[in-house]
Enzyme design. Structure first.
Site, PDB file in Angstrom:
ATOM      1  N   LYS A  39       0.850  -1.193   0.000  1.00  0.00           N
ATOM      2  CA  LYS A  39       0.000   0.000   0.000  1.00  0.00           C
ATOM      3  C   LYS A  39       0.889   1.247   0.000  1.00  0.00           C
ATOM      4  O   LYS A  39       2.102   1.146   0.264  1.00  0.00           O
ATOM      5  CB  LYS A  39      -0.938  -0.014   1.216  1.00  0.00           C
ATOM      6  CG  LYS A  39      -0.235  -0.065   2.556  1.00  0.00           C
ATOM      7  CD  LYS A  39      -1.226  -0.166   3.698  1.00  0.00           C
ATOM      8  CE  LYS A  39      -0.513  -0.290   5.027  1.00  0.00           C
ATOM      9  NZ  LYS A  39      -1.348  -0.017   6.174  1.00  0.00           N
ATOM     10  N   ARG A 139     -10.119   0.003  14.709  1.00  0.00           N
ATOM     11  CA  ARG A 139     -10.313   0.756  13.451  1.00  0.00           C
ATOM     12  C   ARG A 139     -11.573   0.236  12.760  1.00  0.00           C
ATOM     13  O   ARG A 139     -12.619   0.846  12.846  1.00  0.00           O
ATOM     14  CB  ARG A 139      -9.103   0.565  12.518  1.00  0.00           C
ATOM     15  CG  ARG A 139      -7.919   1.395  12.873  1.00  0.00           C
ATOM     16  CD  ARG A 139      -6.877   1.508  11.773  1.00  0.00           C
ATOM     17  NE  ARG A 139      -6.409   0.268  11.194  1.00  0.00           N
ATOM     18  CZ  ARG A 139      -5.224   0.121  10.608  1.00  0.00           C
ATOM     19  NH1 ARG A 139      -4.391   1.138  10.539  1.00  0.00           N
ATOM     20  NH2 ARG A 139      -4.858  -1.037  10.077  1.00  0.00           N
ATOM     21  N   TYR A 272      13.483  31.484   3.170  1.00  0.00           N
ATOM     22  CA  TYR A 272      12.353  32.230   3.741  1.00  0.00           C
ATOM     23  C   TYR A 272      12.598  32.523   5.214  1.00  0.00           C
ATOM     24  O   TYR A 272      13.113  31.684   5.957  1.00  0.00           O
ATOM     25  CB  TYR A 272      11.064  31.404   3.621  1.00  0.00           C
ATOM     26  CG  TYR A 272      10.586  31.251   2.193  1.00  0.00           C
ATOM     27  CD1 TYR A 272      10.134  32.340   1.466  1.00  0.00           C
ATOM     28  CD2 TYR A 272      10.595  30.002   1.576  1.00  0.00           C
ATOM     29  CE1 TYR A 272       9.693  32.199   0.151  1.00  0.00           C
ATOM     30  CE2 TYR A 272      10.158  29.846   0.269  1.00  0.00           C
ATOM     31  CZ  TYR A 272       9.715  30.944  -0.437  1.00  0.00           C
ATOM     32  OH  TYR A 272       9.289  30.796  -1.731  1.00  0.00           O
ATOM     33  N   MET A 320       9.615  24.517  -0.776  1.00  0.00           N
ATOM     34  CA  MET A 320       8.840  23.468  -1.460  1.00  0.00           C
ATOM     35  C   MET A 320       9.716  22.599  -2.371  1.00  0.00           C
ATOM     36  O   MET A 320       9.565  21.387  -2.424  1.00  0.00           O
ATOM     37  CB  MET A 320       7.708  24.108  -2.273  1.00  0.00           C
ATOM     38  CG  MET A 320       6.783  23.087  -2.896  1.00  0.00           C
ATOM     39  SD  MET A 320       5.458  23.812  -3.859  1.00  0.00           S
ATOM     40  CE  MET A 320       4.361  24.401  -2.606  1.00  0.00           C
TER      41      MET A 320
HETATM   42  C1  UAH Z   1      -4.161  -4.337   8.262  1.00  0.00           C
HETATM   43  C2  UAH Z   1      -2.672  -4.263   8.086  1.00  0.00           C
HETATM   44  C3  UAH Z   1      -2.027  -3.045   7.968  1.00  0.00           C
HETATM   45  O1  UAH Z   1      -2.738  -1.924   8.035  1.00  0.00           O
HETATM   46  C4  UAH Z   1      -0.622  -3.026   7.783  1.00  0.00           C
HETATM   47  C5  UAH Z   1       0.068  -4.215   7.732  1.00  0.00           C
HETATM   48  C6  UAH Z   1       1.561  -4.232   7.586  1.00  0.00           C
HETATM   49  O2  UAH Z   1       2.160  -3.772   8.772  1.00  0.00           O
HETATM   50  P1  UAH Z   1       3.758  -3.629   8.916  1.00  0.00           P
HETATM   51  O3  UAH Z   1       4.172  -2.605   7.913  1.00  0.00           O
HETATM   52  O4  UAH Z   1       3.956  -3.153  10.318  1.00  0.00           O
HETATM   53  O5  UAH Z   1       4.337  -4.972   8.631  1.00  0.00           O
HETATM   54  C7  UAH Z   1      -0.630  -5.391   7.868  1.00  0.00           C
HETATM   55  N1  UAH Z   1      -1.982  -5.382   8.026  1.00  0.00           N
END
Ligand code: UAH
Length: 384
Positions: A39, A139, A272, A320
């Site tokens: 991600k 969450r 700045y 920036m």
């Molecule tokens: C649901 C979920 C996450 O949000 C993140 C991860 C990975 O965590 P690490 O980067 O600490 O390994 C797994 N699962």
């Protein structure tokens, strides 16, 4: 190297990713698969290339935060399972099914609505669903056995959805106090046993992130979700100090000096707010990197970079697109390579050190590196 024109770049060492995967693989049970968490553009490292490389080197599935992130991987030709860990609006289930992306669910009503939408669409693909159980992360996720049963019943009776996983997420697995992790684990196991007693056959069970995979390999179940460790960073100082797995940093951030001036002549103020006044004769170098690249403005007058193998300080405010460093009375010329994060000769500025300085964690430092910085993927010391 291709002509970058604006010479700031990230080097991603694919060999280090391979080593990290191997080190984790050796540490967890053989039967546990590895889901690579890619991600946020693979924590800033470049999602498509990292995903491909992890799949070629021992990971069997991928995880992302959103359906859009998953579709980027599908469009790049990746066919292995991809799970969205975040919440997906139910209106997007058709798109998920079309792209064959697995979703997280935790509400029976959402599951029933997803099935109704897919029924209307007359889908050929079944949508794969992992149920998230909230055992203490707070969450998303089912919180009671009743909610869990309702979700599982809705899922197993729906024609267009397939139950392919059940998981939980630890909130303190990176800390020395193991009590909450053990509590979360026990609660999750009790939920699983409850489902078995109700006659359900469990799908893929997963709970461990990097910290838990290192500190509690015995909780690795059918699969671990490996994020930060893949990138050679430890989830916390505690996990690093356990010395159970040797990880190798993957990312370096580099740039080249745009301009050098000797402050013997001309105005002495820098950036700045004129928050730095140079000394007469001080040598100041301008670097083409700023906060829009993900180099925090909070490092103004605080950060360091590496030039010719030595640490030199950031002077004045980070802007920036530029920042300035003092070379003292040292030498330097336009085009010199400067390391922002990583090694140069014997010197090193680690992402962990910068995170500490900023009062944050390494996750934030790498995942906020801007997409405008080109990523160069290095394999066996060659780049592509
Ligand atoms: C649901 C979920 C996450 O949000 C993140 C991860 C990975 O965590 P690490 O980067 O600490 O390994 C797994 N699962």
């Amino acid at each position: 190297m291709e002509n970058l024109c604006r010479e700031t770049w990230i080097e991603v060492n694919l060999d280090a990713i391979e080593n990290n995967l191997r080190a984790i693989r050796r540490h967890i049970p053989k039967k546990s698969k590895i889901m690579a968490v890619v991600k946020a553009n693979a924590y800033g490292h470049g999602s498509v290339e990292v995903a491909r490389h992890t799949l070629e080197n021992g990971a069997s599935e991928l995880a992302v935060a959103s359906l859009k992130e998953a579709i980027v991987l599908r469009k790049a030709g990746i066919t292995e399972p991809i799970l969205v860990l975040g919440f997906t609006s139910v209106g997007c289930v058709k798109e998920a099914a079309v792209w064959n992306v697995e979703l997280t669910a935790f509400q029976a009503d959402w599951i029933k609505e997803a099935n109704r939408i897919l029924t209307k669409e007359v889908m050929t693909n079944q949508l794969a669903i992992h149920i998230n159980v909230d055992t203490g992360m707070g969450r998303i996720g089912v919180r009671t056995k009743e909610e869990l049963l309702a979700s599982v019943e809705a899922l197993t009776t729906s024609k267009f959805l397939r139950w392919s996983g059940i998981y939980t997420h630890f909130s303190t697995a990176d800390e020395p106090d193991t009590r909450l992790t053990r509590l979360q684990h026990n609660l999750f196991i009790s939920f699983l046993r409850f489902l078995e007693r109700q006659g359900f056959e469990l799908p893929t069970v997963h709970m461990n992130n990097t910290a838990a995979a290192i500190a509690f390999p015995e909780f690795s179940a059918d699969m671990i979700r490996l994020g930060i460790g893949l990138y050679g960073l430890y989830p916390s100082t505690h996990i690093k100090q356990l010395k159970l797995v040797k990880l190798e940093p993957v990312l370096s951030l580099k740039t080249r000096i745009s301009y050098v001036k000797n402050m013997m002549t001309g105005p002495p103020s820098i950036s700045y707010g004129a928050a730095y006044i140079a000394k007469i004769g001080e040598v100041i170098a301008t670097l083409p990197i700023g906060y829009a690249d993900g180099y925090s403005r909070a490092l103004s007058n605080r950060g360091f970079v590496l030039h010719r193998g030595r640490r030199v300080p950031v002077v004045g405010r980070v802007t920036m697109d530029f920042l300035m460093v003092s070379l003292g009375d040292g030498e330097g010329k336009q085009g010199d390579e400067v390391v922002i994060y990583g090694r140069q000769n014997e010197a090193e500025i680690s992402v962990d050190e910068v995170a500490e300085m900023l009062g944050t964690i390494n996750y934030e430092v790498v995942s906020t590196l801007s997409r405008r910085i080109p990523r160069l993927f290095i394999k066996n010391e060659s780049n592509h």
